[in-house]
Design an enzyme around this catalytic site. Structure first.
Site, mmCIF file in Angstrom:
data_model
loop_
_atom_site.group_PDB
_atom_site.id
_atom_site.type_symbol
_atom_site.label_atom_id
_atom_site.label_comp_id
_atom_site.label_asym_id
_atom_site.label_seq_id
_atom_site.Cartn_x
_atom_site.Cartn_y
_atom_site.Cartn_z
ATOM 1 N N SER A 15 7.625 9.987 -4.205
ATOM 2 C CA SER A 15 7.040 9.032 -3.234
ATOM 3 C C SER A 15 7.210 9.639 -1.916
ATOM 4 O O SER A 15 7.882 10.447 -1.404
ATOM 5 C CB SER A 15 8.072 7.733 -3.165
ATOM 6 O OG SER A 15 9.507 8.191 -2.805
ATOM 7 N N SER A 39 16.235 -2.295 -2.202
ATOM 8 C CA SER A 39 16.982 -1.615 -1.031
ATOM 9 C C SER A 39 17.073 -0.171 -1.130
ATOM 10 O O SER A 39 16.258 0.554 -1.665
ATOM 11 C CB SER A 39 18.163 -2.246 -0.913
ATOM 12 O OG SER A 39 19.159 -1.800 -0.082
ATOM 13 N N LYS A 49 21.202 4.579 0.501
ATOM 14 C CA LYS A 49 21.535 4.769 1.701
ATOM 15 C C LYS A 49 22.282 3.417 2.456
ATOM 16 O O LYS A 49 22.935 3.614 3.464
ATOM 17 C CB LYS A 49 20.472 5.102 2.565
ATOM 18 C CG LYS A 49 20.233 6.577 2.392
ATOM 19 C CD LYS A 49 18.663 6.927 2.648
ATOM 20 C CE LYS A 49 18.190 8.400 2.083
ATOM 21 N NZ LYS A 49 17.994 8.087 0.595
ATOM 22 N N THR A 99 0.711 -1.221 -0.249
ATOM 23 C CA THR A 99 0.179 0.129 0.063
ATOM 24 C C THR A 99 0.986 1.217 0.016
ATOM 25 O O THR A 99 0.395 2.533 0.261
ATOM 26 C CB THR A 99 -0.977 -0.014 1.163
ATOM 27 O OG1 THR A 99 -0.227 0.093 2.500
ATOM 28 C CG2 THR A 99 -1.671 -1.068 1.258
ATOM 29 N N GLY A 100 2.140 1.154 0.048
ATOM 30 C CA GLY A 100 2.971 2.355 0.017
ATOM 31 C C GLY A 100 3.241 2.856 -1.504
ATOM 32 O O GLY A 100 2.614 2.221 -2.538
ATOM 33 N N SER A 107 0.199 -5.660 3.557
ATOM 34 C CA SER A 107 0.513 -4.398 4.284
ATOM 35 C C SER A 107 -0.214 -4.324 5.706
ATOM 36 O O SER A 107 -1.317 -4.958 5.860
ATOM 37 C CB SER A 107 0.114 -3.057 3.671
ATOM 38 O OG SER A 107 0.186 -1.947 4.243
#
Length: 182
Positions: free
Chosen positions: A178, A130, A133, A15-16, A39
Site C-alpha cells: 500500500s 483505523s 498507530k 481511490t487509495g 475521493s
C-alpha cells in the site's frame, strides 16, 4: 455476501490502496446495486475508471469527487447509501507532523462530518478504518486516528442515540504494497 445484495456501498478514500482493493472485492464477491467511489483526487478517479473499473463493464460503479472536510458534499453523496466504508485519511506521519492542522481537519473534523452526514442520511452501517498507530499514539497521525476512533465509538450511544446508524472501527497495521506503508 448476500447481505449486500441490492445495497448501495460508498467508500471514502475510494481511490487509495485500500479503496481499490475493497472495490475489487465487493464487485467480484457481492451483488451490490451501486458502489460509490468517493475521493478528492480527480486524476485517481480518471485512472481508476480507465484502468480498473470502466463503467461499461461495471455499470453499478459511480465516481464521486468530494472531500470528507466538506459536510454538505458528504450529505449529497450519502443520499440513498446503505453502507459506508471510511478509508479517507491523511496517513503519512512526517507530512502530518509538518502540516498538523491539515491532518486534524481531515482525520478528526472529517470523521465528525462523516458521522453527522451518515446520521442525517440514515446510512445503516459505517465501518471506519483505523491504524495500529492509534493504540498509545506517539505521533500526530496516531493521535488524530485515536480521536477519530473515539468519535465513531461514542456515536453509537451518546451522539447517535435514537438513530439507526451503527458505527464500527477496525484497526490494522502496515499493509504490504500500500502507499505509505513499510
Amino acid at each position: 455476501m448476500f447481505w449486500l445484495k441490492n445495497k448501495t456501498v460508498l467508500i471514502t478514500g475510494g481511490t487509495g490502496s485500500f479503496g481499490k482493493k475493497c472495490a475489487r472485492f465487493l464487485l467480484e464477491n457481492s451483488e451490490v446495486k451501486r458502489l460509490i467511489i468517493f475521493s478528492r483526487d480527480e486524476q485517481k478517479h480518471v485512472d481508476m475508471r480507465r484502468n480498473l473499473f470502466p463503467t461499461d463493464k461495471y455499470p453499478q460503479i459511480r465516481y464521486f469527487i468530494g472531500d470528507v472536510r466538506d459536510e454538505a458534499r458528504l450529505r449529497r453523496a450519502f443520499k440513498g447509501v446503505d453502507f459506508v466504508i471510511h478509508a479517507a485519511a491523511l496517513k503519512h506521519v512526517p507530512i502530518a507532523e509538518y502540516n498538523p492542522i491539515e491532518c486534524i481537519k481531515t482525520n478528526i473534523n472529517g470523521a465528525m462530518n462523516l458521522i453527522d452526514a451518515c446520521i442525517d442520511q440514515n446510512v445503516k452501517r459505517v465501518v471506519s478504518l483505523s491504524t495500529d498507530k492509534a493504540s498509545s499514539p506517539i505521533n500526530l497521525y496516531g493521535a488524530t486516528k485515536f480521536a477519530s476512533d473515539k468519535l465513531f465509538v461514542a456515536s453509537n450511544s451518546s451522539y447517535a442515540s435514537g438513530h439507526e446508524t451503527k458505527f464500527s472501527v477496525v484497526r490494522y497495521g502496515n499493509v504490504m504494497g500500500s502507499r505509505g506503508s513499510v
